[in-house]
Scaffold this motif. Sequence first.
Motif, PDB file in Angstrom:
ATOM      1  N   ILE A 174     -66.312  16.375  -6.643  1.00 56.72           N
ATOM      2  CA  ILE A 174     -66.226  17.593  -5.857  1.00 56.72           C
ATOM      3  C   ILE A 174     -67.541  18.342  -5.967  1.00 56.72           C
ATOM      4  CG2 ILE A 174     -63.736  17.881  -5.971  1.00 56.72           C
ATOM      5  CD1 ILE A 174     -64.037  19.642  -8.317  1.00 56.72           C
ATOM      6  N   ILE A 175     -67.835  19.114  -4.939  1.00 58.81           N
ATOM      7  CA  ILE A 175     -69.099  19.828  -4.854  1.00 58.81           C
ATOM      8  C   ILE A 175     -68.812  21.319  -4.852  1.00 58.81           C
ATOM      9  CG2 ILE A 175     -71.018  20.365  -3.301  1.00 58.81           C
ATOM     10  CD1 ILE A 175     -71.398  17.751  -4.667  1.00 58.81           C
ATOM     11  N   GLY A 176     -69.565  22.076  -5.634  1.00 64.28           N
ATOM     12  CA  GLY A 176     -69.399  23.523  -5.628  1.00 64.28           C
ATOM     13  C   GLY A 176     -69.679  24.114  -6.991  1.00 64.28           C
ATOM     14  N   THR A 177     -69.389  25.404  -7.136  1.00 63.25           N
ATOM     15  CA  THR A 177     -69.580  26.116  -8.388  1.00 63.25           C
ATOM     16  C   THR A 177     -68.197  26.372  -8.988  1.00 63.25           C
ATOM     17  OG1 THR A 177     -71.500  27.158  -7.373  1.00 63.25           O
ATOM     18  CG2 THR A 177     -70.713  28.109  -9.440  1.00 63.25           C
ATOM     19  N   PRO A 178     -67.907  25.897 -10.204  1.00 62.72           N
ATOM     20  CA  PRO A 178     -66.534  25.870 -10.725  1.00 62.72           C
ATOM     21  C   PRO A 178     -65.766  27.184 -10.609  1.00 62.72           C
ATOM     22  CG  PRO A 178     -67.990  24.677 -12.200  1.00 62.72           C
ATOM     23  CD  PRO A 178     -68.869  25.296 -11.151  1.00 62.72           C
ATOM     24  N   ASP A 179     -66.397  28.317 -10.939  1.00 63.65           N
ATOM     25  CA  ASP A 179     -65.665  29.586 -10.969  1.00 63.65           C
ATOM     26  C   ASP A 179     -65.081  29.990  -9.618  1.00 63.65           C
ATOM     27  OD1 ASP A 179     -66.631  29.602 -13.547  1.00 63.65           O
ATOM     28  OD2 ASP A 179     -67.119  31.724 -13.538  1.00 63.65           O
ATOM     29  N   TYR A 180     -65.637  29.480  -8.519  1.00 59.88           N
ATOM     30  CA  TYR A 180     -65.282  29.982  -7.187  1.00 59.88           C
ATOM     31  C   TYR A 180     -64.582  28.927  -6.323  1.00 59.88           C
ATOM     32  CZ  TYR A 180     -68.771  33.190  -8.971  1.00 59.88           C
ATOM     33  OH  TYR A 180     -69.476  34.056  -9.797  1.00 59.88           O
ATOM     34  N   GLY A 215     -62.725  31.803 -14.826  1.00 66.31           N
ATOM     35  CA  GLY A 215     -63.918  31.226 -15.429  1.00 66.31           C
ATOM     36  C   GLY A 215     -63.870  31.228 -16.943  1.00 66.31           C
ATOM     37  N   GLY A 216     -64.891  30.594 -17.540  1.00 68.52           N
ATOM     38  CA  GLY A 216     -65.017  30.568 -18.990  1.00 68.52           C
ATOM     39  C   GLY A 216     -64.701  29.213 -19.576  1.00 68.52           C
ATOM     40  N   GLY A 217     -65.586  28.718 -20.438  1.00 70.41           N
ATOM     41  CA  GLY A 217     -65.333  27.446 -21.102  1.00 70.41           C
ATOM     42  C   GLY A 217     -65.826  26.263 -20.298  1.00 70.41           C
ATOM     43  N   HIS A 218     -65.288  25.095 -20.612  1.00 68.80           N
ATOM     44  CA  HIS A 218     -65.704  23.850 -19.978  1.00 68.80           C
ATOM     45  C   HIS A 218     -65.331  23.850 -18.498  1.00 68.80           C
ATOM     46  CE1 HIS A 218     -65.718  19.539 -18.983  1.00 68.80           C
ATOM     47  NE2 HIS A 218     -66.590  19.433 -19.975  1.00 68.80           N
ATOM     48  N   PRO A 219     -66.191  23.297 -17.625  1.00 67.34           N
ATOM     49  CA  PRO A 219     -65.875  23.270 -16.190  1.00 67.34           C
ATOM     50  C   PRO A 219     -64.519  22.642 -15.882  1.00 67.34           C
ATOM     51  CG  PRO A 219     -68.166  22.648 -16.531  1.00 67.34           C
ATOM     52  CD  PRO A 219     -67.560  22.775 -17.900  1.00 67.34           C
ATOM     53  N   ASP A 285     -61.233  36.070 -23.721  1.00 71.41           N
ATOM     54  CA  ASP A 285     -61.852  34.932 -24.384  1.00 71.41           C
ATOM     55  C   ASP A 285     -61.137  33.657 -23.995  1.00 71.41           C
ATOM     56  OD1 ASP A 285     -63.881  36.171 -26.342  1.00 71.41           O
ATOM     57  OD2 ASP A 285     -62.063  37.346 -26.638  1.00 71.41           O
ATOM     58  N   THR A 286     -61.920  32.592 -23.866  1.00 70.73           N
ATOM     59  CA  THR A 286     -61.350  31.292 -23.524  1.00 70.73           C
ATOM     60  C   THR A 286     -60.672  30.669 -24.728  1.00 70.73           C
ATOM     61  OG1 THR A 286     -63.147  31.020 -21.948  1.00 70.73           O
ATOM     62  CG2 THR A 286     -61.868  29.062 -22.510  1.00 70.73           C
ATOM     63  N   ASP A 287     -61.361  30.639 -25.855  1.00 72.84           N
ATOM     64  CA  ASP A 287     -60.832  30.059 -27.086  1.00 72.84           C
ATOM     65  C   ASP A 287     -61.253  30.936 -28.252  1.00 72.84           C
ATOM     66  OD1 ASP A 287     -59.728  27.522 -26.047  1.00 72.84           O
ATOM     67  OD2 ASP A 287     -61.835  27.153 -25.533  1.00 72.84           O
ATOM     68  N   HIS A 329     -73.690  23.192  -6.195  1.00 74.95           N
ATOM     69  CA  HIS A 329     -73.570  21.753  -5.994  1.00 74.95           C
ATOM     70  C   HIS A 329     -73.516  20.982  -7.299  1.00 74.95           C
ATOM     71  CE1 HIS A 329     -75.991  23.228  -2.398  1.00 74.95           C
ATOM     72  NE2 HIS A 329     -74.738  23.245  -2.089  1.00 74.95           N
ATOM     73  N   THR A 330     -72.796  21.530  -8.272  1.00 69.94           N
ATOM     74  CA  THR A 330     -72.527  20.788  -9.499  1.00 69.94           C
ATOM     75  C   THR A 330     -71.515  19.684  -9.179  1.00 69.94           C
ATOM     76  OG1 THR A 330     -72.900  22.748 -10.827  1.00 69.94           O
ATOM     77  CG2 THR A 330     -71.676  20.964 -11.850  1.00 69.94           C
ATOM     78  N   SER A 331     -71.815  18.461  -9.563  1.00 71.25           N
ATOM     79  CA  SER A 331     -70.914  17.351  -9.280  1.00 71.25           C
ATOM     80  C   SER A 331     -69.939  17.196 -10.430  1.00 71.25           C
ATOM     81  CB  SER A 331     -71.712  16.054  -9.096  1.00 71.25           C
ATOM     82  OG  SER A 331     -70.852  14.996  -8.773  1.00 71.25           O
ATOM     83  N   MET A 332     -68.642  17.259 -10.120  1.00 71.27           N
ATOM     84  CA  MET A 332     -67.612  17.196 -11.153  1.00 71.27           C
ATOM     85  C   MET A 332     -66.530  16.217 -10.730  1.00 71.27           C
ATOM     86  SD  MET A 332     -67.327  21.268 -11.772  1.00 71.27           S
ATOM     87  CE  MET A 332     -67.465  21.522 -10.012  1.00 71.27           C
TER      88      MET A 332
END
Length: 411
Positions: A174-180, A215-219, A285-287, A329-332
């Motif tokens: 997938i292409i995009g920015t994880p938080d959004y 958001g927060g933590g690992h993608p 906090d995430t963790d 465009h982070t590839s995940m």
Amino acid sequence: MARKIGSRYTAHQILGRGSAGTVWLGEGPDGPVAIKLLREDLASDQELVGRFVQERTALLGLEHPNVVSVRDLVVDGNDLALVMDLVRGTDLRTRLERERRLAPEAAVAIAADVADGLAAAHAAGVVHRDVKPENVLLDMQGPLGPGGAHPALLTDFGVAKLIDSPKRTRATKIIGTPDYLAPEIVEGLPPRAAVDIYALATVLYELLAGFTPFGGGHPGAVLRRHVTETVVPLPGIPDELWQLIVQCLAKAPASRLRASELAARLRELLPMLVGMPPLDVDEPDTDPVEEPPAETAAEAQAPGGERARRRGAVPLVPGARPDSNRDTHTSMRVPAPDELAGGALGTARAPRASGAPRPGSARHRAAARRRRVTLGIAGAVLVAALGAGAWWATSEGDHSPPPADSHSTSP
């Protein structure tokens, strides 16, 4: 340092770098322009160049006061570039990093501008696919709007679609920015106009709170939250505004408003937000984590006492920050259904009250110890009080007068 871009443009200096390429201050036949020069590996991809040319008509035809217009697309040897209007100002990410959060009136005014730009794009059949603060520019030379907000313009239309080719991403990427990212993208569905509404609602939440809702933590954890968790209410904003945000963050794309509807609703809410100060909440906090070591604690603090938080940036103006984990465009990998089902169901991370200790931190553990000591002392006092009461009741019984039929008589 100047370089020619095609036959009509000259790039003079770098304004910023992004994951898709470099933005230059340039000069064209009609004056100053911003030139986004895509990476050389993208320029050498013949399939991508073909898609680039195919999108030319749609991108050049997109004109609106809240959209950074694309003036030209250049394909020249190893150069693949978008020539855009030059906006004299800054990007929204830079303002967020400076102020952390905005007053509700200014935040809603900016979101309404972006929604207007999206409405024009969607009407032309163009989906942005990467709405985030880095891609919103604030025109510092434009008239001030509600809450003192500068006019907001959405930029980088078409870049995500251009780069997202089947050869590059396949079905498992997938292409995009994880938080959004909208939930339907995480689940592998094709992006429609509703993904931009979800992303804009996320941006509005971030403008109000200072952090994104999932958001927060690992993608991978961020992607799972988009699918499995519901957003936590923000204290201190009118219910009408909150319900609007919730509707646009709906998991089902059909439940979200259209861009034109969202813009109109946001502007209707502006009068009730006049004079309202920024919210006073801390990022959840995430963790549980330990407090940073003494030698790094100072480095973790930004000027003014705020904790430094790195953000990605793809700016078109000087003075922007370097890229980081929020690059475009982070590839995940798309999470499998069992991975998504295994996530934490229910409500997303709740914001902490301002000044509250972070779970797992030294302050949090010290506060827990103090509570245990206090409860222990209170318990001891209660036991002592109960014991004293029992002793008093027993003592009273031992000193009571004898019964009337047992008293002694004279001989």
